[in-house]
Scaffold this motif. Structure first.
Motif, short mmCIF file in Angstrom:
data_model
loop_
_atom_site.label_atom_id
_atom_site.label_comp_id
_atom_site.label_asym_id
_atom_site.label_seq_id
_atom_site.Cartn_x
_atom_site.Cartn_y
_atom_site.Cartn_z
N ALA A 57 1.04 -0.86 -0.20
CA ALA A 57 -0.25 -0.32 -0.30
C ALA A 57 0.65 0.97 0.23
O ALA A 57 0.44 2.22 -0.66
N GLY A 58 2.15 1.39 0.69
CA GLY A 58 2.83 2.33 0.54
C GLY A 58 3.47 2.64 -0.47
O GLY A 58 3.40 3.32 -0.83
N ALA A 59 4.04 1.40 -1.33
CA ALA A 59 4.67 1.86 -2.90
C ALA A 59 3.37 2.13 -3.48
O ALA A 59 3.46 3.09 -4.47
N GLY A 60 1.58 1.74 -3.37
CA GLY A 60 0.97 2.73 -3.84
C GLY A 60 0.63 4.33 -3.98
O GLY A 60 0.47 4.82 -4.82
N ILE A 61 0.96 4.40 -2.33
CA ILE A 61 1.13 5.67 -1.91
C ILE A 61 1.75 6.71 -2.96
O ILE A 61 1.85 7.81 -3.34
N VAL A 62 3.30 5.57 -2.66
CA VAL A 62 4.42 6.96 -3.16
C VAL A 62 3.83 7.04 -5.13
O VAL A 62 4.66 7.81 -5.12
N ASP A 63 3.80 5.81 -5.60
CA ASP A 63 3.96 5.96 -6.53
C ASP A 63 3.06 7.26 -7.05
O ASP A 63 3.09 7.92 -7.73
N SER A 64 1.55 6.75 -6.25
CA SER A 64 -0.08 8.30 -6.78
C SER A 64 1.01 9.30 -6.64
O SER A 64 0.42 10.32 -6.98
N ARG A 65 2.04 10.12 -5.44
CA ARG A 65 2.41 11.07 -5.20
C ARG A 65 3.00 11.80 -6.47
O ARG A 65 3.17 12.86 -6.61
N ARG A 66 4.13 10.57 -6.97
CA ARG A 66 4.88 10.64 -7.78
C ARG A 66 4.32 10.86 -8.73
O ARG A 66 4.96 12.18 -9.87
N GLN A 67 3.45 11.00 -9.26
CA GLN A 67 2.84 10.82 -10.68
C GLN A 67 1.90 12.37 -10.11
O GLN A 67 1.76 12.77 -11.57
N ASN A 68 1.21 12.17 -9.06
CA ASN A 68 0.38 13.95 -9.13
C ASN A 68 2.43 15.00 -8.87
O ASN A 68 1.14 16.58 -9.29
N LEU A 69 3.01 14.77 -8.24
CA LEU A 69 4.10 16.15 -8.54
C LEU A 69 4.31 16.45 -9.82
O LEU A 69 4.71 17.43 -10.10
N THR A 70 4.71 14.86 -10.45
CA THR A 70 5.07 15.67 -11.74
C THR A 70 4.04 16.25 -12.70
O THR A 70 4.00 16.41 -14.04
N ALA A 71 2.54 15.63 -12.80
CA ALA A 71 0.81 16.15 -13.96
C ALA A 71 1.29 17.77 -13.20
O ALA A 71 0.72 18.53 -13.99
N THR A 72 1.60 17.81 -12.05
CA THR A 72 1.57 19.65 -11.12
C THR A 72 2.63 20.53 -12.14
O THR A 72 1.97 21.79 -12.25
N ASP A 73 3.91 19.68 -11.93
CA ASP A 73 4.59 20.84 -12.90
C ASP A 73 3.99 20.73 -13.99
O ASP A 73 3.41 20.83 -15.08
#
Length: 101
Positions: free
Chosen positions: A85-101
């Motif tokens: 679950a932590g891996a999923g959270i880390v991945d989703s946060r990484r995707q959100n950060l790259t999408a907002t840049d």
């Protein structure tokens, strides 16, 4: 730690928990089954011993042993699921950060 590395660690922990839970255990030379799968060999052993006049309680010993092994197996499985679950959270946060840049 990257999401991929965390997912690999989670898979290893889940695999270890499954292995611990499925390896057969014995008590007094009698197959007790595994932490998750019960064997009736202890019951047969107790019945055979009682018919020969001996008093044993292999069923109780096997139940206690299986319960003792079940604890670390469940802890490993739960820890692996939390890591996954932590891996999923880390991945989703990484995707959100790259999408907002």
């Amino acid at each position: 730690m990257t999401a991929k590395a965390l997912a690999i660690v989670a898979a290893v922990i889940i695999g270890a928990g499954a292995l611990v839970g499925l390896i057969p255990v014995t008590s007094e030379g009698v197959n007790c089954g595994s932490a998750f799968v019960k064997s009736n060999d202890a019951l047969v052993s107790d019945l055979t011993q009682s018919m020969s006049g001996k008093s044993t309680d292999t069923v109780s010993a096997c139940t206690d042993l299986r319960s003792l092994i079940r604890i670390p197996a469940l802890v490993l499985l739960l820890g692996g699921m939390v890591a996954l679950a932590g891996a999923g959270i880390v991945d989703s946060r990484r995707q959100n950060l790259t999408a907002t840049d």
